[in-house]
Structures are given as structure tokens and as C-alpha cells.
Scaffold this motif. Structure first.
Motif, PDB file in Angstrom:
ATOM      1  N   LEU A   1      50.532 -48.482 -46.682  1.00 20.33           N
ATOM      2  CA  LEU A   1      50.384 -49.531 -47.698  1.00 20.33           C
ATOM      3  C   LEU A   1      49.606 -50.725 -47.140  1.00 20.33           C
ATOM      4  N   ASP A   2      49.898 -51.114 -45.913  1.00  9.84           N
ATOM      5  CA  ASP A   2      49.134 -52.208 -45.295  1.00  9.84           C
ATOM      6  C   ASP A   2      47.662 -51.836 -45.166  1.00  9.84           C
ATOM      7  N   ALA A   3      47.390 -50.573 -44.827  1.00  9.34           N
ATOM      8  CA  ALA A   3      45.998 -50.120 -44.719  1.00  9.34           C
ATOM      9  C   ALA A   3      45.320 -50.121 -46.090  1.00  9.34           C
ATOM     10  N   LEU A   4      46.063 -49.800 -47.151  1.00 10.73           N
ATOM     11  CA  LEU A   4      45.496 -49.907 -48.502  1.00 10.73           C
ATOM     12  C   LEU A   4      45.110 -51.347 -48.809  1.00 10.73           C
ATOM     13  N   LEU A   5      45.982 -52.266 -48.452  1.00  7.09           N
ATOM     14  CA  LEU A   5      45.721 -53.678 -48.748  1.00  7.09           C
ATOM     15  C   LEU A   5      44.532 -54.220 -47.971  1.00  7.09           C
TER      16      LEU A   5
END
Length: 186
Positions: free
Chosen positions: A38-42
């Protein structure tokens, strides 16, 4: 808007990892592969599954344990002739955001699949800005329920409920380009 990784309880939902409604959830502050994804998506570094681009699925703009939010805008590529967002696209986003919300609470070594999905359409979702909110309402060791709402101009236009089946002790999943479902749940 909640900054990425900020630990807050979703309105009306218990905080992840507290109470019997969230018995199988990973506590706030614990780093997991799902949360890292999720952090990588953001930050734009995630390698998303091909279906995300093919279906024009929007991504999250923030997350916290038990919740994912997207501030987005719907354009002509997802509209019907009369200007409303196609209901099938909304249903796809319900499933997509339920999965993203699960990534905030699923422990490493567990996987999930959608077992049921229902969508209610209250008002047309129109071209322009909107917010998508997904909240994990309950989670045990084998089952979770996620609610997804679409808000536009301060009102809920559509909402969906997704039942997720969880398998613990599954092979480690990197949450990058999709693997075969049989490999994850067999």
C-alpha cells in the motif's frame, strides 16, 4: 484525509486488532507485506497487477489499519451515455477497494479471496470528484467483511459489502503481479 500508515479507527468500526470484531487483524504499527505494498502504491513505486490498468481502477490516496480512502475524479472513460458512472465499474471498484482494505489488516502468511459481493446504487455517481472509502467491519481467522462507500457532494451514491475468505498458513505473497488463485488457496 488520513496520511499513509496513520493509526486511527474508521468511523463506526473498531480499531484494527482490538475487540472481537477484529480478532484476526494485524495490530497498528506492525509492518506487513500488504502494508508495504500500500505504501508503494501511494508513492508510485508499486508494480500493480495488469487488471488494474486494464480496468482503469483507481488507487488509494491514504490508508490506516482497517481503512483505505481514495480521493479521485471520474472521467468520460467510465461514463454511460447519460453521464453516470457505469454500475459494473463501481462493482469492480468495490471489490478492488475491499481487497486494498484487507491489505491493511491481513497478516503475512495469509491470503484472501472474495466470496461474496453486493452493491447498492442510491444515486447516480456522476463525472467529477468523488471519494471512495473502504472499511474492514469485522475480521476473524477465516472470514472478513468489508464495506465500501462512494461519496460525491457530501452524500453516499453507492455502497457495497464484500465477504472475504481468509486462508492462513498460505505461501508468502508479495502482492505484486497476480499469481494463480489455485496457488494461493490450495
Amino acid at each position: 484525509m488520513v496520511p499513509a500508515g496513520t493509526a486511527v479507527a474508521a468511523p463506526g468500526a473498531p480499531a484494527a486488532g482490538t475487540g472481537s470484531a477484529m480478532a484476526g487483524a494485524v495490530p497498528a504499527g506492525v509492518r506487513t507485506r500488504g502494508r508495504a505494498y500500500l505504501d508503494a502504491l501511494l508513492d508510485g513505486t508499486a508494480d500493480e497487477p495488469r487488471c488494474v490498468g486494464r480496468l482503469h481502477l483507481v488507487g488509494p490516496t491514504s490508508w490506516c489499519p482497517g481503512q483505505v480512502v481514495a480521493a479521485t475524479s471520474f472521467g468520460p472513460e467510465v461514463l454511460l451515455n447519460f453521464g453516470a458512472v457505469f454500475g459494473g465499474y463501481i462493482a469492480s471498484l468495490v471489490d478492488h477497494f475491499a481487497g486494498l482494505a484487507m491489505l491493511t489488516v491481513i497478516p503475512d502468511g495469509a491470503v484472501f479471496v472474495t466470496a461474496g459481493l453486493s452493491v447498492g446504487y442510491r444515486a447516480p455517481l456522476l463525472e467529477g470528484p468523488a471519494t471512495i472509502e473502504a472499511v474492514v467491519r469485522s475480521m476473524g481467522n477465516r472470514r472478513a467483511v468489508v464495506e465500501v462507500s462512494f461519496l460525491q457532494d457530501g452524500r453516499v451514491t453507492s455502497s457495497g459489502t464484500v465477504e472475504q475468505i481468509i486462508k492462513n498458513g498460505a505461501p508468502q505473497v508479495d502482492w505484486t503481479p497476480a499469481r494463480r488463485v489455485e496457488d494461493l488457496v490450495s
